[in-house]
Design a protein around this motif. Structure first.
Motif, short mmCIF file in Angstrom:
data_model
loop_
_atom_site.label_atom_id
_atom_site.label_comp_id
_atom_site.label_asym_id
_atom_site.label_seq_id
_atom_site.Cartn_x
_atom_site.Cartn_y
_atom_site.Cartn_z
N UNK A 1 111.20 20.15 11.97
CA UNK A 1 110.95 18.94 11.74
C UNK A 1 109.37 18.21 12.54
N UNK A 2 109.27 17.43 12.63
CA UNK A 2 108.19 16.60 12.85
C UNK A 2 109.18 14.25 13.13
N UNK A 3 108.96 14.62 14.96
CA UNK A 3 108.81 13.66 15.16
C UNK A 3 108.03 12.84 15.47
N UNK A 4 108.05 11.57 14.67
CA UNK A 4 106.88 10.56 15.08
C UNK A 4 106.59 8.95 15.12
N UNK A 5 105.62 8.42 15.85
CA UNK A 5 105.18 7.29 16.32
C UNK A 5 105.12 6.66 15.12
N UNK A 6 105.88 5.05 14.79
CA UNK A 6 105.39 4.23 14.24
C UNK A 6 104.70 2.89 15.03
N UNK A 7 103.83 2.44 14.88
CA UNK A 7 103.04 1.11 14.73
C UNK A 7 101.89 0.39 14.13
N UNK A 8 101.98 -0.91 14.13
CA UNK A 8 101.69 -1.58 13.10
C UNK A 8 100.41 -1.43 12.64
N UNK A 9 99.78 -1.63 14.13
CA UNK A 9 98.35 -1.42 14.37
C UNK A 9 98.14 -1.22 15.97
N UNK B 1 119.01 2.05 19.00
CA UNK B 1 118.72 2.94 18.26
C UNK B 1 119.13 2.31 16.62
N UNK B 2 118.13 3.67 15.97
CA UNK B 2 118.09 2.36 14.52
C UNK B 2 117.96 4.15 13.73
N UNK B 3 118.45 4.36 12.27
CA UNK B 3 117.95 5.13 11.54
C UNK B 3 116.13 5.05 11.10
N UNK B 4 115.96 6.68 10.86
CA UNK B 4 114.09 6.52 10.77
C UNK B 4 114.09 5.15 9.61
N UNK C 1 112.00 10.14 12.25
CA UNK C 1 111.58 11.47 11.89
C UNK C 1 110.72 11.51 10.17
N UNK C 2 109.68 12.08 10.33
CA UNK C 2 108.12 12.05 9.81
C UNK C 2 108.87 12.21 8.28
N UNK C 3 108.73 11.42 7.26
CA UNK C 3 109.24 10.84 5.85
C UNK C 3 107.77 10.60 5.02
N UNK C 4 108.41 10.58 4.27
CA UNK C 4 107.04 9.62 3.15
C UNK C 4 107.14 8.17 3.12
N UNK C 5 106.15 7.30 3.60
CA UNK C 5 106.54 6.14 2.79
C UNK C 5 104.81 5.05 3.61
#
Length: 300
Positions: free
Chosen positions: A268-276, A128-131, A149-153
């Motif tokens: 809200x929108x939950x998103x998946x994050x990967x490097x590539x 578990x970790x914050x966004x 949770x989607x945010x600008x990065x």
């Protein structure tokens, strides 16, 4: 002592065929080379392995023992590519996943459970970790995959759609707002709030909206999870904001009511994050595809 697998294979051939000449023919190697390999094994092991006579060879007791051990060792070596092929194709492996509490509470238990049933050889390490920290972990290769949770990065991670949720207000059933019509957040800023820990996406969202309205969010207490937040709201420490899916988990057990939030940001929108995605390990690619398939199925 380092024994060459080729020497073991030739020794097994000699024992199975009963002569060095027959073994050399089967293994397509000169008889002198086969004889030299067997002699080197005997020297390494410091014991005779074959009894040589005019009709061929016969294993000694040590020779029979080596034959059995060599067969086991050669079988394991033959099986090695197949075993590692499972990792290369994602049948086996480990996937490091960082995810925020909203996704862990609402969606990941079912999605990861169905993946585990379909891929029992893949181990999932979920943290578990914050966004903010989730995206950073993916960017720094501390995680293979993140849910946030989607945010600008920045451009250090690839962002893919996963699920959507909606925030709602939770209040004790005896609270004046219980059963009320949908309310706007600006109407709530005189109320004390039970908040999540510092850095959570919901806390940052509420504090930012309060600041935009020229107000300060009144946090009476902060907790580490939605279960504790709901318990504190029930006990009268303040009102809270949680995803609707979370409220449904606790509504039957606690004396709570929910009120819809009128504000657009509540969805809200939950998103998946990967490097590539194309460069992920095979097991992580399988999990990514599974989560996307689960999201697509839920949207239908």
């Amino acid at each position: 002592m380092r024994i060459d697998p080729v020497s073991l294979q030739l020794f097994v051939a000699v024992v199975e065929t009963g002569s060095i000449a027959a073994a050399s023919e089967r293994e397509h190697l000169a008889a002198a080379a086969v004889s030299r390999r067997v002699a080197e094994l005997e020297e390494q092991l410091a014991t005779p392995l074959l009894i040589r006579h005019a009709r061929g060879v016969e294993p000694t007791a040590a020779g029979f023992a080596l034959r059995d051990l060599a067969r086991q060792a050669l079988h394991l070596l033959d099986d090695l590519p197949a075993q590692l092929r499972d990792y290369a194709t994602g049948v086996r492996g480990q996937v490091r996943v960082f995810a925020n509490i909203s996704s862990i509470t609402q969606f990941l238990p079912a999605d990861l459970a169905s993946f585990a049933r379909a891929h029992p050889g893949v181990r999932i390490r979920l943290e578990e970790s914050n966004s903010l920290d989730t995206v950073r972990a993916v960017e720094e290769n501390a995680a293979d995959l993140g849910v946030y949770t989607a945010f600008a990065h920045g451009d250090g991670v690839q962002s893919l759609p996963y699920r959507g949720d909606r925030l709602c207000l939770v209040v004790p059933r005896r609270h004046p707002l219980a059963g009320a019509r949908p309310v706007a957040f600006r109407e709530l800023l005189d109320e004390p709030f039970v908040g999540l820990r510092t850095g959570s996406a919901i806390n940052l969202l509420l504090a930012g909206e309060a600041a935009r309205l020229g107000r300060t969010l009144r946090l009476s207490i902060q907790v580490t999870g939605f279960d504790a937040l709901c318990l504190m709201v029930e006990r009268g420490f303040g009102i809270g904001v949680v995803p609707e899916g979370v409220f449904r988990l606790y509504s039957a057990a606690l004396e709570l009511d929910t009120v819809a939030l009128h504000d657009d940001w509540a969805r809200r929108e939950l998103r998946l994050a990967v490097r590539h995605s194309a460069q992920l390990p095979a097991a992580a690619q399988r999990l990514l595809a599974h989560l996307q398939a689960c999201a697509a199925g839920a949207a239908e």
